[in-house]
Design a protein around this motif. Structure first.
Motif, PDB file in Angstrom:
ATOM      1  N   TYR B  33       0.836  -1.200   0.000  1.00  0.00           N
ATOM      2  CA  TYR B  33       0.000   0.000   0.000  1.00  0.00           C
ATOM      3  C   TYR B  33       0.873   1.252   0.000  1.00  0.00           C
ATOM      4  O   TYR B  33       1.946   1.282   0.601  1.00  0.00           O
ATOM      5  CB  TYR B  33      -0.865   0.047   1.265  1.00  0.00           C
ATOM      6  N   TYR B  35       0.435   5.394   1.011  1.00  0.00           N
ATOM      7  CA  TYR B  35      -0.386   6.403   1.658  1.00  0.00           C
ATOM      8  C   TYR B  35       0.352   7.741   1.611  1.00  0.00           C
ATOM      9  O   TYR B  35       1.579   7.790   1.488  1.00  0.00           O
ATOM     10  CB  TYR B  35      -0.629   6.074   3.137  1.00  0.00           C
ATOM     11  N   LEU B  43      -3.746   9.317   7.535  1.00  0.00           N
ATOM     12  CA  LEU B  43      -3.201   8.779   6.297  1.00  0.00           C
ATOM     13  C   LEU B  43      -4.242   8.775   5.183  1.00  0.00           C
ATOM     14  O   LEU B  43      -5.356   8.296   5.368  1.00  0.00           O
ATOM     15  CB  LEU B  43      -2.702   7.349   6.522  1.00  0.00           C
ATOM     16  N   PHE B  45      -5.188   7.231   1.675  1.00  0.00           N
ATOM     17  CA  PHE B  45      -4.894   6.071   0.831  1.00  0.00           C
ATOM     18  C   PHE B  45      -4.650   6.510  -0.613  1.00  0.00           C
ATOM     19  O   PHE B  45      -5.403   7.300  -1.173  1.00  0.00           O
ATOM     20  CB  PHE B  45      -6.078   5.104   0.894  1.00  0.00           C
ATOM     21  N   TYR B  48      -3.107   0.453  -3.931  1.00  0.00           N
ATOM     22  CA  TYR B  48      -2.884  -0.861  -3.335  1.00  0.00           C
ATOM     23  C   TYR B  48      -2.479  -1.839  -4.425  1.00  0.00           C
ATOM     24  O   TYR B  48      -3.035  -1.821  -5.520  1.00  0.00           O
ATOM     25  CB  TYR B  48      -4.182  -1.291  -2.659  1.00  0.00           C
ATOM     26  N   LEU B  91       4.078   7.239   2.770  1.00  0.00           N
ATOM     27  CA  LEU B  91       4.295   6.009   3.528  1.00  0.00           C
ATOM     28  C   LEU B  91       3.915   4.793   2.710  1.00  0.00           C
ATOM     29  O   LEU B  91       2.931   4.806   1.972  1.00  0.00           O
ATOM     30  CB  LEU B  91       3.447   6.030   4.805  1.00  0.00           C
ATOM     31  N   VAL B 101      -7.352 -11.592   9.825  1.00  0.00           N
ATOM     32  CA  VAL B 101      -7.110 -10.177  10.141  1.00  0.00           C
ATOM     33  C   VAL B 101      -5.841  -9.729   9.434  1.00  0.00           C
ATOM     34  O   VAL B 101      -4.784 -10.348   9.582  1.00  0.00           O
ATOM     35  CB  VAL B 101      -6.964  -9.960  11.662  1.00  0.00           C
ATOM     36  N   GLU B 102      -5.972  -8.666   8.653  1.00  0.00           N
ATOM     37  CA  GLU B 102      -4.812  -8.160   7.929  1.00  0.00           C
ATOM     38  C   GLU B 102      -4.048  -7.180   8.798  1.00  0.00           C
ATOM     39  O   GLU B 102      -4.636  -6.279   9.403  1.00  0.00           O
ATOM     40  CB  GLU B 102      -5.261  -7.475   6.642  1.00  0.00           C
ATOM     41  N   THR B 103      -2.746  -7.351   8.853  1.00  0.00           N
ATOM     42  CA  THR B 103      -1.894  -6.430   9.602  1.00  0.00           C
ATOM     43  C   THR B 103      -0.948  -5.765   8.632  1.00  0.00           C
ATOM     44  O   THR B 103      -0.226  -6.443   7.894  1.00  0.00           O
ATOM     45  CB  THR B 103      -1.089  -7.174  10.676  1.00  0.00           C
ATOM     46  N   GLN B 104      -0.947  -4.441   8.626  1.00  0.00           N
ATOM     47  CA  GLN B 104      -0.061  -3.678   7.756  1.00  0.00           C
ATOM     48  C   GLN B 104       1.160  -3.213   8.536  1.00  0.00           C
ATOM     49  O   GLN B 104       1.048  -2.720   9.655  1.00  0.00           O
ATOM     50  CB  GLN B 104      -0.809  -2.481   7.149  1.00  0.00           C
ATOM     51  N   PHE B 106       4.345  -0.685   8.354  1.00  0.00           N
ATOM     52  CA  PHE B 106       4.694   0.546   7.665  1.00  0.00           C
ATOM     53  C   PHE B 106       6.196   0.775   7.627  1.00  0.00           C
ATOM     54  O   PHE B 106       6.936   0.439   8.570  1.00  0.00           O
ATOM     55  CB  PHE B 106       4.039   1.746   8.347  1.00  0.00           C
ATOM     56  N   GLY B 107       6.648   1.377   6.532  1.00  0.00           N
ATOM     57  CA  GLY B 107       8.001   1.883   6.463  1.00  0.00           C
ATOM     58  C   GLY B 107       8.091   3.237   7.138  1.00  0.00           C
ATOM     59  O   GLY B 107       7.073   3.792   7.576  1.00  0.00           O
TER      60      GLY B 107
END
Lengths: 112, 115
Positions: B33, B35, B43, B45, B48, B91, B101-104, B106-107
């Motif tokens: 993703y 952002y 954030l 969006f 994706y 980001l 459950v999706e977990t993102q 981040f950089g």
């Protein structure tokens, strides 16, 4: 259109006080996540709440998901300067490319 | 690497120039993703990727923005003819789905300043 409204946007309190941050929406989400972001870094996931009415505790932080899965709150007990940061809630959607819908954030400052 | 990395960490450019931002996701994460975050805000969006495909590009602010992903790994976000309103932190996140459950993850972001 902001799908998730966070309040307050800014909060500055003294060390040792308690606080609550709110995240509200008219939309239903499959789950809701809370992130914390420090300056110069990306957001870091704190917790995911999945079930309506669910309460999760992470040390001094208590997260609650509303019964209707439209709102959430973050309560911090006895805040410490290390809690300072930007707190973001994000609604999780199962459909569509935008999986996370973020609130505008609450900038929290804990003064020693 | 262990986490999502982004480069450059900071970029200052002149209005009208093109910029390219890079994201290296966590190995094995198929979803990626982008952002945009304005100063101290939430954030926004942008786009994706699932593998190398971007099913929905409607989050991109204008046709000056484009993104691609190759080999299911590295992604680049390109902004052509930059404008001052493009100044923000960009980001990138990659994600893994566990137990539904999706977990993102981040950089650290690329801070872009357009003069």
């Amino acid at each position: 259109t902001q799908l998730l409204e966070q309040s307050p946007q800014f909060l500055s309190i003294q060390e040792g006080e308690n606080l609550t941050v709110y995240c509200n929406s008219s939309s239903v989400f499959s789950s809701l996540q809370w992130y914390r972001q420090e300056p110069g870094e990306g957001p870091v996931l704190l917790v995911t709440v999945v079930t309506g009415g669910e309460v999760k505790k992470l040390k001094r932080l208590t997260f609650q998901f509303g019964d209707a899965r439209k709102d959430s709150s973050l309560h911090i007990t006895a805040a410490q300067p290390g809690d300072t940061g930007l707190y973001l809630c994000a609604g999780v959607r199962l459909q569509g490319a935008q999986k996370l819908v973020f609130g505008q954030g609450t900038r929290l400052t804990i003064n020693p | 690497g262990a986490g999502v990395s982004q480069s450059p960490s900071n970029k200052v450019t002149e209005k009208g120039k093109d910029v390219e931002l890079r994201c290296d996701p966590i190995s094995g994460h198929t979803a990626l993703y982008w952002y945009r975050q304005s100063l101290g805000q939430g954030l926004e969006f942008l786009i994706y990727f699932q593998g190398n495909s971007a099913p929905d590009k409607s989050g991109l602010p204008s046709d000056r923005f484009s993104a691609e992903r190759t080999g299911g790994s590295v992604s680049t976000l390109t902004i052509q003819r930059t404008q001052q309103e493009d100044s923000a932190v960009y980001l990138c996140a990659s994600s893994l789905e566990l137990a539904g459950v999706e977990t993102q993850y981040f950089g650290p972001g690329t801070r872009l300043l357009v003069l």
